[in-house]
Motif scaffolding. Sequence first.
Motif, short mmCIF file in Angstrom:
data_model
loop_
_atom_site.label_atom_id
_atom_site.label_comp_id
_atom_site.label_asym_id
_atom_site.label_seq_id
_atom_site.Cartn_x
_atom_site.Cartn_y
_atom_site.Cartn_z
N ALA A 6 42.33 56.47 31.78
CA ALA A 6 43.10 55.97 32.91
C ALA A 6 44.58 56.05 32.58
N THR A 7 45.40 56.20 33.62
CA THR A 7 46.85 56.16 33.47
C THR A 7 47.38 55.03 34.35
N SER A 8 48.65 54.74 34.22
CA SER A 8 49.25 53.67 35.02
C SER A 8 49.14 53.97 36.52
N ALA A 9 49.02 55.22 36.89
CA ALA A 9 48.85 55.59 38.30
C ALA A 9 47.48 55.17 38.84
N ASP A 10 46.56 54.80 37.96
CA ASP A 10 45.20 54.42 38.36
C ASP A 10 45.02 52.93 38.60
N VAL A 11 46.05 52.13 38.39
CA VAL A 11 45.89 50.68 38.44
C VAL A 11 45.32 50.20 39.77
N SER A 12 45.79 50.74 40.88
CA SER A 12 45.27 50.28 42.18
C SER A 12 43.80 50.65 42.34
N VAL A 13 43.39 51.80 41.85
CA VAL A 13 41.98 52.20 41.91
C VAL A 13 41.15 51.29 41.02
N ILE A 14 41.65 50.99 39.83
CA ILE A 14 40.92 50.11 38.91
C ILE A 14 40.72 48.74 39.55
N ARG A 16 40.67 48.02 42.71
CA ARG A 16 39.69 48.17 43.81
C ARG A 16 38.27 48.18 43.25
N PHE A 17 38.06 48.92 42.17
CA PHE A 17 36.74 48.97 41.54
C PHE A 17 36.34 47.60 40.99
N VAL A 18 37.28 46.87 40.40
CA VAL A 18 36.99 45.53 39.89
C VAL A 18 36.52 44.63 41.04
N ARG A 19 37.19 44.71 42.17
CA ARG A 19 36.81 43.90 43.33
C ARG A 19 35.44 44.31 43.86
N GLU A 20 35.16 45.60 43.90
CA GLU A 20 33.84 46.07 44.35
C GLU A 20 32.75 45.62 43.39
N LEU A 21 33.04 45.65 42.09
CA LEU A 21 32.08 45.18 41.10
C LEU A 21 31.82 43.69 41.27
N ALA A 22 32.87 42.91 41.49
CA ALA A 22 32.71 41.47 41.69
C ALA A 22 31.83 41.19 42.91
N ALA A 23 32.01 41.95 43.97
CA ALA A 23 31.17 41.77 45.15
C ALA A 23 29.72 42.11 44.83
N TYR A 24 29.49 43.20 44.09
CA TYR A 24 28.13 43.58 43.69
C TYR A 24 27.50 42.49 42.83
N GLU A 25 28.31 41.86 41.97
CA GLU A 25 27.80 40.82 41.08
C GLU A 25 27.79 39.44 41.73
N VAL A 31 37.81 37.33 41.59
CA VAL A 31 38.83 38.19 40.96
C VAL A 31 40.22 37.57 41.14
N GLU A 32 40.85 37.27 40.03
CA GLU A 32 42.21 36.74 40.03
C GLU A 32 43.23 37.80 39.64
N ALA A 33 42.77 38.88 39.05
CA ALA A 33 43.66 39.94 38.56
C ALA A 33 44.47 40.54 39.71
N THR A 34 45.67 40.94 39.39
CA THR A 34 46.55 41.64 40.32
C THR A 34 46.93 42.98 39.70
N GLU A 35 47.52 43.85 40.50
CA GLU A 35 47.96 45.14 39.95
C GLU A 35 48.97 44.95 38.81
N PRO A 36 49.98 44.08 38.96
CA PRO A 36 50.91 43.89 37.83
C PRO A 36 50.21 43.36 36.57
#
Length: 158
Positions: A6-14, A16-25, A31-36
């Motif tokens: 992953a690169t810093s350009a992928d943070v928004s995708v990451i 999004r995936f974290v949020r989708e994973l949280a919904a699946y789980e 999810v408290e994480a933010t892009e920054p």
Amino acid sequence: MIVRPATSADVSVILRFVRELAAYEREPDAVEATEPMLAEALFGAVPAAEAAIAEVDGEPAGFALFFHNFSTWTGRRGLYLEDLYVTPAARGRGVGRALLAHLAGIALDRGCARFEWSVLDWNEPAIGFYRAIGAVGMEEWTVQRLTGDALARLAGRG
């Protein structure tokens, strides 16, 4: 399909995936994480973790987020997989296996003694997949966690 760091350009995708994973789980609001926060954790001065992105036909299809732990018994570090997620559209196409194989290669290249992760006990599809690739459940071990007030109390700060 490709798997790449992953690169810093992928943070928004990451995120999004974290949020989708949280919904699946079954924890969509956890999810408290933010892009920054993720940008600092993954690409800041002292990265806390790393990530890999799987792409199918040039589009992100999944990710793995990992970091090093250490075993006093082996005297070597290990690789710990914190999150593995594959989009519903990409499931069954080898994306999860490719991500795990990529991380297994990193573990070997870095001299890691172990490659470990946790899985929810109700996630039978994932457990079946992990057994099929040779992973062994650590039946005698349970995860322990301190957060919030309990963490502060133990530290003498609450």
